[in-house]
Design an enzyme around this catalytic site. Structure first.
Site, PDB file in Angstrom:
ATOM      1  N   GLU A 170       0.623  -0.842   0.289  1.00  0.00           N
ATOM      2  CA  GLU A 170      -0.232   0.105   0.194  1.00  0.00           C
ATOM      3  C   GLU A 170       0.562   1.644   0.142  1.00  0.00           C
ATOM      4  OE1 GLU A 170      -2.918   0.519   3.123  1.00  0.00           O
ATOM      5  OE2 GLU A 170      -3.675  -1.658   2.276  1.00  0.00           O
ATOM      6  N   GLU A 369      -4.980  -9.198   0.564  1.00  0.00           N
ATOM      7  CA  GLU A 369      -5.181  -8.833   2.078  1.00  0.00           C
ATOM      8  C   GLU A 369      -7.100  -8.489   1.575  1.00  0.00           C
ATOM      9  OE1 GLU A 369      -4.379  -5.220   4.512  1.00  0.00           O
ATOM     10  OE2 GLU A 369      -2.067  -5.789   4.184  1.00  0.00           O
TER      11      GLU A 369
HETATM   12  C1  BGP Z   1      -4.106  -2.334   5.569  1.00  0.00           C
HETATM   13  C2  BGP Z   1      -3.285  -2.621   5.970  1.00  0.00           C
HETATM   14  C3  BGP Z   1      -2.329  -3.367   6.971  1.00  0.00           C
HETATM   15  C4  BGP Z   1      -4.166  -3.867   8.178  1.00  0.00           C
HETATM   16  C5  BGP Z   1      -5.005  -3.632   7.654  1.00  0.00           C
HETATM   17  C6  BGP Z   1      -6.105  -3.440   8.488  1.00  0.00           C
HETATM   18  O1  BGP Z   1      -4.298  -1.192   4.996  1.00  0.00           O
HETATM   19  O2  BGP Z   1      -2.249  -3.032   4.942  1.00  0.00           O
HETATM   20  O3  BGP Z   1      -1.295  -3.028   8.205  1.00  0.00           O
HETATM   21  O4  BGP Z   1      -3.616  -2.657   9.487  1.00  0.00           O
HETATM   22  O5  BGP Z   1      -5.034  -2.220   6.220  1.00  0.00           O
HETATM   23  O6  BGP Z   1      -5.889  -1.893   9.048  1.00  0.00           O
HETATM   24  P1  BGP Z   1      -5.991  -1.762  10.005  1.00  0.00           P
HETATM   25  O7  BGP Z   1      -4.722  -2.223  11.172  1.00  0.00           O
HETATM   26  O8  BGP Z   1      -6.130   0.160  10.288  1.00  0.00           O
HETATM   27  O9  BGP Z   1      -7.614  -1.683  10.849  1.00  0.00           O
END
Ligand code: BGP
Length: 474
Positions: A170, A369
């Site tokens: 990202e 993801e």
């Molecule tokens: C994505 C990231 C992760 C993770 C996930 C969940 O954007 O790559 O690192 O954190 O989101 O989001 P959050 O942790 O902000 O709830």
């Protein structure tokens, strides 16, 4: 009507999950440079949920062997980690490489391979060494060179153990957070500087791929992008235009150069008009970006982007932002994950895959993801201490059903990785929302497989699941 059917995925489909070094490893004793997260926590601890920092997180550095056992028990045949730049180069991200870090990652990757779990290794997941941030972070060419040196070191040290490499997770995240939305250190709101940092991030990706190709490793290298299909509120030309512009900023900005090697002309013209283009770039940089593109693409999908035309005039004395051209559309009736504030729209995963198929040469890709963070999950704990997370199982099935549809329509999708494996630390949200297939007791570090973890094992063992295909809309 109900038409239950087994949805079967291609042979050798990658079932797994992902996390990152800063979110899961914990500091350990190997030596590690201060990262921007350590620095920010020191300066503004009140911005982190319950004032929890990343010094312990899921303590994976000590528990990796047990964790690999848990990967097997939850059906993983592949897993994405990130390597910590700050651990590899504890002297501020440059200088001498850390033998203890090499030893840790070699042991981790070997143990994964020995247990039939393919290693997907990502080089950068938001965790800049603070000393390099002081030199300008991604706004600095010196930092790009330091990154390329770090990348080359990793290719050489771990190239025999890694199945797929990724330059960034990202890359838009730190740009958005730092230069536009104030959720990432060092919190500068300045679009033009952000555009420079974005350009150098793209250059760093290309330069790392160039070095990778010279080493002729047996693996592939790519990038992981967070992408959302963009939907206008209506077909009114003003809404359609608003959606097109939002899409340029959030989707095409990194996807085009990192996968196709060139920048969207429309985006360039727009930034030129508002004097927001980066100033430091050369012809050699552009050639390097053109010649060194991703060989494989990870897609992080959480939510769609819905936009409408602006209903008010822009105050042009305010900082320039993409939102000068559109507003978010809060669609009535949308389904929300209220804990995270993200809309749940499973068909978006299909739309995204079709976009990659139709406009990006159907590059080899996978869902890198997707997942559901839920607060106070102890509410769902049964007498044995297991979290009964039926909502997560439904979430996974609903998304996978649309992924199955995309694959059946020719999308070159090779796997699905959930966010995440064991509950891990979520940046400023710390441990507020839990995403794991395995729950974590923060006091004892005890890990317990959730109901979704058992489901995931079955899913991977049988390479599919039964689903009512009448639920799939066009
Ligand atoms: C994505 C990231 C992760 C993770 C996930 C969940 O954007 O790559 O690192 O954190 O989101 O989001 P959050 O942790 O902000 O709830």
């Amino acid at each position: 009507m109900t038409t239950m059917k087994k949805l079967t995925f291609p042979d050798d489909f990658w079932w797994g999950s992902a996390w990152s070094a800063e979110q899961a490893e914990g500091k350990g004793e190997t030596g590690k440079a201060e990262t921007i997260w350590d620095r920010w926590f020191k300066e503004q601890p009140y911005r982190f949920y319950q004032r929890i920092d990343s010094s312990i997180t899921t303590d994976h550095i000590h528990q990796y062997k047990e964790d690999i056992e848990l990967m097997k028990k939850t059906g993983h045949n592949s897993f994405r980690v990130s390597i910590s730049w700050a651990r590899m180069f504890p002297n501020g991200g440059t200088g001498k490489v850390n033998p203890k870090a090499i030893s840790f990652y070699r042991k981790l990757f070997s143990e994964m391979n020995n247990n039939g779990i393919k290693v997907f290794a990502n080089l950068y997941h938001f965790d800049m060494p603070a000393t390099l941030q002081d030199k300008g972070g991604w706004e600095s060419r010196e930092v790009v060179d330091a990154y390329v040196h770090y990348a080359e070191t990793c290719f050489k040290e771990f190239g025999d153990l890694v199945c797929h490499w990724f330059t960034f997770n990202e890359p838009l995240g730190p740009i958005l957070g730092t230069y536009r939305e104030d959720f990432h250190y060092p919190n500068l709101i300045d679009f033009k500087r952000g555009a420079q940092a974005a350009f150098f991030t793209i250059l760093a990706h290309a330069k790392a791929i160039q070095v990778f190709k010279e080493l002729a490793l047996p693996s592939k290298i790519g990038v992981i992008l967070n992408l959302s299909p963009t939907f206008p509120r209506s077909q009114n030309p003003a809404d359609v235009k608003a959606a097109e512009i939002a899409d340029l900023f959030y989707t095409r900005s990194f996807l085009d150069p990192m996968v196709k090697g060139n920048f969207s002309k429309k985006l360039i013209l727009l930034l030129q008009e508002y004097n927001q283009l980066p100033e430091d770039y050369t012809k050699e940089d552009l050639v390097c970006i053109y010649e060194n593109t991703a060989q494989i693409l990870g897609l992080n999908y959480y939510e769609p982007r819905r936009v409408k035309s602006r209903s008010s005039m822009v105050d042009t004395s305010s900082p320039f932002l993409p939102e000068w051209f559109f507003e978010p559309h809060i669609m009535p009736g949308r389904r929300m994950n209220e804990y995270r504030g993200w809309e749940i729209y499973e068909k978006g995963i299909y739309d995204l895959c079709m976009d990659i198929k139709n406009h990006y040469g159907n590059i080899e890709a996978f869902i890198s993801e997707n997942g559901m963070g839920v607060a106070d999950e102890e509410r769902f704990m049964d007498d044995t201490g297991q979290i009964i997370d039926d909502y997560r199982i439904e979430y996974i099935k609903d998304h996978l059903a649309y992924l199955w549809k995309a694959i059946n329509e020719g999308c070159n999708i090779k796997g699905y990785h959930l966010w995440t494996f064991i509950d891990c630390w979520s940046w400023i949200n710390a441990y507020k929302n839990r995403y794991g297939l395995v729950s974590l007791d923060l006091t004892t570090q005890k890990r317990t497989i959730k109901k979704s973890g058992e489901f995931y094992k079955q899913l991977s063992d049988t390479n599919g699941f039964r689903y009512d295909v009448d639920l799939l809309v066009e």
